[in-house]
Design a protein around this motif. Structure first.
Motif, PDB file in Angstrom:
ATOM      1  N   ARG A 346      46.534  40.101  15.094  1.00  0.00           N
ATOM      2  CA  ARG A 346      47.815  40.743  14.752  1.00  0.00           C
ATOM      3  C   ARG A 346      49.002  39.816  15.053  1.00  0.00           C
ATOM      4  O   ARG A 346      49.860  40.113  15.899  1.00  0.00           O
ATOM      5  CB  ARG A 346      47.970  42.076  15.477  1.00  0.00           C
ATOM      6  N   PRO A 347      49.084  38.679  14.374  1.00  0.00           N
ATOM      7  CA  PRO A 347      50.147  37.708  14.685  1.00  0.00           C
ATOM      8  C   PRO A 347      51.550  38.243  14.412  1.00  0.00           C
ATOM      9  O   PRO A 347      52.503  37.801  15.065  1.00  0.00           O
ATOM     10  CB  PRO A 347      49.814  36.516  13.784  1.00  0.00           C
ATOM     11  N   ALA A 348      51.694  39.172  13.474  1.00  0.00           N
ATOM     12  CA  ALA A 348      53.025  39.723  13.209  1.00  0.00           C
ATOM     13  C   ALA A 348      53.490  40.583  14.385  1.00  0.00           C
ATOM     14  O   ALA A 348      54.647  40.521  14.805  1.00  0.00           O
ATOM     15  CB  ALA A 348      53.014  40.536  11.913  1.00  0.00           C
ATOM     16  N   LEU A 349      52.590  41.400  14.936  1.00  0.00           N
ATOM     17  CA  LEU A 349      52.933  42.211  16.102  1.00  0.00           C
ATOM     18  C   LEU A 349      53.224  41.321  17.314  1.00  0.00           C
ATOM     19  O   LEU A 349      54.157  41.588  18.083  1.00  0.00           O
ATOM     20  CB  LEU A 349      51.794  43.180  16.422  1.00  0.00           C
ATOM     21  N   LYS A 350      52.446  40.257  17.464  1.00  0.00           N
ATOM     22  CA  LYS A 350      52.687  39.334  18.585  1.00  0.00           C
ATOM     23  C   LYS A 350      54.082  38.712  18.496  1.00  0.00           C
ATOM     24  O   LYS A 350      54.769  38.553  19.504  1.00  0.00           O
ATOM     25  CB  LYS A 350      51.612  38.245  18.599  1.00  0.00           C
ATOM     26  N   ARG A 351      54.490  38.351  17.300  1.00  0.00           N
ATOM     27  CA  ARG A 351      55.826  37.777  17.135  1.00  0.00           C
ATOM     28  C   ARG A 351      56.909  38.837  17.367  1.00  0.00           C
ATOM     29  O   ARG A 351      57.931  38.563  18.002  1.00  0.00           O
ATOM     30  CB  ARG A 351      55.969  37.182  15.732  1.00  0.00           C
ATOM     31  N   TYR A 352      56.677  40.038  16.879  1.00  0.00           N
ATOM     32  CA  TYR A 352      57.678  41.100  17.031  1.00  0.00           C
ATOM     33  C   TYR A 352      57.858  41.445  18.509  1.00  0.00           C
ATOM     34  O   TYR A 352      58.976  41.689  18.969  1.00  0.00           O
ATOM     35  CB  TYR A 352      57.255  42.331  16.225  1.00  0.00           C
ATOM     36  N   GLU A 353      56.770  41.443  19.264  1.00  0.00           N
ATOM     37  CA  GLU A 353      56.863  41.699  20.703  1.00  0.00           C
ATOM     38  C   GLU A 353      57.672  40.608  21.386  1.00  0.00           C
ATOM     39  O   GLU A 353      58.510  40.890  22.245  1.00  0.00           O
ATOM     40  CB  GLU A 353      55.446  41.799  21.289  1.00  0.00           C
ATOM     41  N   ARG A 354      57.428  39.355  21.028  1.00  0.00           N
ATOM     42  CA  ARG A 354      58.150  38.239  21.645  1.00  0.00           C
ATOM     43  C   ARG A 354      59.638  38.311  21.301  1.00  0.00           C
ATOM     44  O   ARG A 354      60.499  38.101  22.163  1.00  0.00           O
ATOM     45  CB  ARG A 354      57.549  36.913  21.170  1.00  0.00           C
ATOM     46  N   LEU A 355      59.951  38.586  20.046  1.00  0.00           N
ATOM     47  CA  LEU A 355      61.347  38.715  19.629  1.00  0.00           C
ATOM     48  C   LEU A 355      62.010  39.899  20.341  1.00  0.00           C
ATOM     49  O   LEU A 355      63.174  39.826  20.754  1.00  0.00           O
ATOM     50  CB  LEU A 355      61.414  38.895  18.113  1.00  0.00           C
ATOM     51  N   SER A 356      61.263  40.985  20.509  1.00  0.00           N
ATOM     52  CA  SER A 356      61.797  42.165  21.191  1.00  0.00           C
ATOM     53  C   SER A 356      62.113  41.861  22.648  1.00  0.00           C
ATOM     54  O   SER A 356      63.083  42.380  23.211  1.00  0.00           O
ATOM     55  CB  SER A 356      60.805  43.327  21.101  1.00  0.00           C
ATOM     56  N   ASN A 357      61.309  41.017  23.275  1.00  0.00           N
ATOM     57  CA  ASN A 357      61.584  40.619  24.658  1.00  0.00           C
ATOM     58  C   ASN A 357      62.915  39.872  24.736  1.00  0.00           C
ATOM     59  O   ASN A 357      63.733  40.122  25.633  1.00  0.00           O
ATOM     60  CB  ASN A 357      60.450  39.744  25.183  1.00  0.00           C
ATOM     61  N   SER A 358      63.133  38.980  23.792  1.00  0.00           N
ATOM     62  CA  SER A 358      64.398  38.251  23.753  1.00  0.00           C
ATOM     63  C   SER A 358      65.570  39.205  23.558  1.00  0.00           C
ATOM     64  O   SER A 358      66.591  39.129  24.260  1.00  0.00           O
ATOM     65  CB  SER A 358      64.365  37.218  22.620  1.00  0.00           C
TER      66      SER A 358
END
Length: 937
Positions: A346-358
């Motif tokens: 789920r690379p899209a979810l992984k990126r969205y989580e990282r962006l959400s942390n920022s």
């Protein structure tokens, strides 16, 4: 008399007997097969029978019936929900159970986080949230003393380091590699001392670690939940099927290989104890009848216990323990079953989580810098709590890991989106306070696919660039536009170089109908530390761009720092040069895919799935390439793989923006797509990966530092989690790759680094999720398309960390862009001066009405930089420009204990002596107390 870490509520043990500590527990996933809400309420039991509210109801009822009984609870996200619904009488009852040690909280984070794909900053946040609730609700008796990660699929060294700095006495988990477990059983090293940092003076990051004997399940034949089929204890001799003698005999024959005369036994499993009477009635009988054998000479003593009571007994034994300094990755439960696929699932979810942390860190900071108006200002009521809870849930080991069902992944993403909506109001209010402007702000959440309604249609607009880092950054901005010429100026009115490029065909394809821009406006911005800069953009010329010249194969692109060349025949990268250090390496980068095993194999029936990576050969399939150029280099490898190679004017890194998908499955083959960088670096099959974004560990192909590996999967068995960066090096050159999300990767060949970008699989891997990892969406019914970035840097090994550590932080905490229609010219910095390069501002968030929580960290390992690994002094009174520091008081890393009150058990490693020293590393400050300067080490 008990020490500060010991509990008087523990049942007495017998020193001349084998003491079996029964630990009643439930493992409640914060989302997996069902959503968090569905698990709590007991909804959708057609998917899985589970209702957490009933578990807590039932357990409390049963604990009251026998004061000897014990229970541990872990997931604060669920307990918080349950607690809110209780009346004062029930709350008083539970408080008494906690005070008496009959109900014990362990771990205590909002969730039980994943250890491979989480970033340390998000883990600290979710632990702080859960532990703060327990502190505020139950006081010192509610503070967990044991970290408990019984289900995560491999264990990161940085997690152990964090737990030590949070004050835990020990750490228990259930999963480790099957070969590692066997060896530890043979050597009686299933309990050990984990030295979880090579930079902190022992025992700062030392953590006693125990490996549970049955994962987290009861022994075979002793499961008495309503979900189990084992026979109950039938103890009436007048009735048929009396089985006490058989139960006692089977129990006494359970094989346990541990070092002391104490054994821990987990009595529970996934979502058990919904009818706790079943468990406790049988456990009461088990304890009674086994202990009755002592009168006949048995040397076994069974008791209700908890992990902290068990740990207390091990500490009293005063033994020495095996020492471990690496981590527990990768994890395999059989020869062909390596759980390394979820590093990339789920690379899209992984990126969205990282962006959400920022985004959350920006939200937290502006809540502090903007003051009370930020939560209730001109744009309405905003809050950071919704986002904090969504991010905390997303750290769960079946969330960002990508190992949940599709509808649950959608729910995690929905929660993050809702949290960001709440934060957007707060951010708008905060920026209004700091800028003095109440102009409406617009947010463009799809800039990665060139969608932003304001910039696509407006002739004049402003871009506000907020930087959450404690040092200035230079950042490339790419905005979708329809004009052909623009003027860009900063807050002082100085003109900024900019360029208009035609939108690529691949971006048109991936955005579908969500935007109408035909061009991109590109310029670089500079943002001050913990503050913002503003840029004004004006349209100069409308209409289409002039027709581009015939695409040609480029030979090279360069700026004053870097140069890359391309092979004229293939269009692929061929060399990479650092012009400042006069380094040049041969470098080829390409895309490949592994054919995923479908389980129809003579060696094993194990297929690739959400958890497990199992290619059916060691050689990936090559995806061929063609290249066109417009200034940046656009590479087209196939209808479903493309890339843009970019070198910005002031950048010391090369950007590779990849777009992968929809992965074709018409050939009935699951595909696992990688990019591989092959270089002339003599890396000797050694590479380096980060641990949760913080410290770096060395990896070696087909090798484990603490046990002899019999390699059975030459690709999957060499994959490791890459959370923010990986590198290879020799004596002269180091190539570092910084990622924009958590991904799996390896170095299979000398001088090579490969990173997995996307996975689409057609079979379930039989680890419980019960569906293949085959992602589609309403926009992409034919398969998910994913876009991401890799940054490459080439440096001398001695100085490489000085660049890649700050670079990795920029990718994690990236600037937030907001837009206003018209002209706006303010700048602002929340710091009096930039922090030193070695110091990272990890946390700035509102704690209560009068105080804030501040975390500063030294971000360099002790060995990695001649300049930046040295201690640094920070004066807190001279830190902020708009805040007055009235006082500080120091807490532990999770902010649930005063630092000077944090006492932990001391343990002695084999062939060494424990040296109790005060903890330093990442700290939490909150006032109001006397201000001091702190030396960070």
């Amino acid at each position: 008399e008990f020490s500060s870490s010991e509990s008087p509520s523990c049942h007495a043990t017998k020193p001349d007997m084998l003491n079996v500590h029964l630990v009643p527990h439930t493992h409640d996933d914060v989302g997996w097969l069902k959503t968090v809400d569905q698990y709590y309420y007991g909804d959708r039991n057609d998917i899985q029978h589970a209702g957490v509210q009933y578990i807590l109801d039932s357990v409390v009822d049963q604990l009251l019936k026998n004061p000897d009984r014990r229970f541990i609870y872990v997931e604060t996200a669920f307990f918080y929900r349950w607690w809110k619904r209780q009346d004062s009488s029930m709350k008083q009852t539970v408080q008494q159970l906690v005070n008496e040690g009959r109900l014990e909280f362990v771990n205590g984070g909002w969730c039980m986080s994943d250890e491979a794909t989480t970033h340390y900053s998000a883990v600290i946040d979710q632990m702080t949230m859960g532990l703060r609730f327990l502190n505020d609700t139950f006081g010192v008796c509610g503070r967990p003393r044991v970290a408990w990660h019984i289900d995560p699929f491999g264990h990161a060294r940085e997690h152990a380091s964090m737990f030590a700095q949070m004050g835990y006495d020990g750490f228990f988990f259930g999963r480790l590699d099957y070969q590692d477990r066997y060896q530890r059983m043979m050597q009686k090293e299933q309990e050990l001392l984990w030295r979880a940092s090579d930079s902190l003076t022992p025992p700062m990051a030392d953590l006693f670690t125990g490996i549970l004997p049955n994962g987290y399940n009861p022994p075979d034949g002793f499961c008495w939940d309503q979900s189990c089929s084992d026979p109950p204890i039938r103890d009436d001799p007048d009735l048929e099927d009396y089985n006490v003698d058989d139960v006692v005999k089977r129990f006494l024959n359970i094989s346990m290989v541990y070092k002391t005369n104490h054994i821990i036994m987990t009595m529970g499993s996934d979502f058990q104890y919904e009818n706790a009477n079943l468990w406790y009635k049988n456990l009461d009988k088990l304890i009674h009848y086994v202990n009755a054998q002592q009168d006949l000479g048995s040397r076994v003593n069974v008791l209700y216990s908890t992990p902290s009571c068990y740990l207390q007994e091990l500490h009293r034994a005063n033994l020495t323990w095996a020492l471990k300094t690496d981590d527990f990755f990768p994890y395999a439960d059989d020869a062909h079953d390596f759980w390394t696929g979820y590093f990339s699932s789920r690379p899209a979810l992984k990126r969205y989580e990282r962006l959400s942390n920022s985004n959350l860190q920006t939200c937290n900071q502006l809540e502090v810098l903007g003051g009370p108006t930020s939560t209730n200002g001109p744009f309405g009521k905003g809050d950071s709590q919704t986002m904090k809870k969504a991010m905390a849930v997303a750290q769960h080991h079946d969330a960002v890991s990508g190992t949940e069902k599709q509808h649950v992944a959608n729910d995690y993403a929905r929660r993050l989106a809702t949290g960001w909506q709440h934060c957007q109001v707060l951010v708008s209010n905060g920026l209004a306070v700091l800028s003095g402007s109440t102009a409406q702000r617009f947010y463009c959440d799809y800039l990665n696919i060139s969608v932003c309604p304001l910039t696509e249609s407006s002739k004049k607009f402003s871009v506000n660039v907020y930087n959450p880092l404690g040092r200035p950054v230079t950042w490339p901005v790419r905005l979708p536009v329809n004009g052909t010429a623009y003027a860009v100026s900063d807050a002082a009115g100085t003109s900024v170089d900019c360029q208009v490029l035609p939108l690529s065909k691949d971006t048109h394809n991936v955005r579908r109908s969500r935007g109408f821009a035909v061009n991109e406006l590109v310029f670089e911005v500079q943002a001050p530390p913990l503050g913002f800069s503003t840029y004004s953009v004006s349209l100069l010329q409308d209409g289409p761009l002039a027709a581009s010249t015939q695409p040609r194969t480029p030979t090279a692109i360069q700026n004053k720092f870097l140069k890359v060349t391309f092979d004229p025949d293939t269009g692929l990268l061929s060399s990479f040069s650092n012009l400042e250090t006069t380094q040049t390496i041969k470098l080829t980068q390409n895309f490949y895919w592994y054919n995923a095993s479908d389980g129809n194999n003579s060696e094993s029936i194990q297929p690739s799935g959400a958890y497990i990576f199992r290619p059916n050969s060691s050689t990936p399939f090559l995806i061929s390439s063609t290249t066109s150029v417009v200034q940046e280099v656009r590479q087209w490898f196939s209808p479903w793989v493309s890339q843009v190679v970019r070198l910005y004017a002031h950048s010391r890194t090369l950007e590779l923006e990849w777009t992968v998908g929809p992965l074709p499955i018409h050939d009935d083959l699951g595909k696992e797509v990688i990019t591989r960088i092959d270089t002339s670096i003599e890396s000797s099959e050694i590479f380096y990966t980060d641990s949760n974004g913080r410290e770096v560990l060395q990896r070696k192909k087909d090798f484990r530092p603490t046990w002899h590996l019999k390699q059975s999967e030459p690709i999957a068995g060499n994959y490791y989690p890459i959370n923010s960066r990986a590198y290879i090096k020799d004596d002269v050159d180091q190539l570092t790759v910084v990622t924009d999300r958590s991904q799996g990767g390896s170095s299979i060949h000398n001088g090579s680094l490969e990173i997995m970008l996307h996975r689409r699989l057609l079979y379930d891997d039989v680890r419980g999720v019960a569906e293949p990892l085959n992602e589609t969406s309403a926009i992409f019914p034919e398969g998910l398309v994913v876009r991401g970035r890799l940054l490459l840097s080439l440096d001398r090994p001695a100085s490489a960390a000085d660049k890649h550590r700050p670079l990795a932080q920029e990718m994690v905490l990236q600037p937030l862009l907001t837009f206003t229609d018209g002209d706006l010219h303010p700048d602002f910095s929340g710091l009096q001066a930039a922090l030193p390069p070695a110091v990272h501002l990890l946390t700035l968030t509102q704690w209560d009405a009068q105080s804030v929580l501040l975390r500063l960290e030294h971000q360099f390992q002790s060995w990695e930089s001649d300049v930046n690994s040295k201690p640094v002094t920070v004066n807190l009174q001279k830190l902020f420009s708009s805040l007055e520091v009235l006082g500080v008081s120091e807490l532990n890393l999770s902010a649930n204990q005063w630092k000077d009150e944090m006492k932990r058990f001391e343990w002695t490693p084999q062939n060494g002596t424990g040296h109790p020293l005060p903890l330093k590393h990442c700290w939490s400050y909150y006032g109001p107390y006397k201000a001091r300067c702190w030396t960070l080490q």
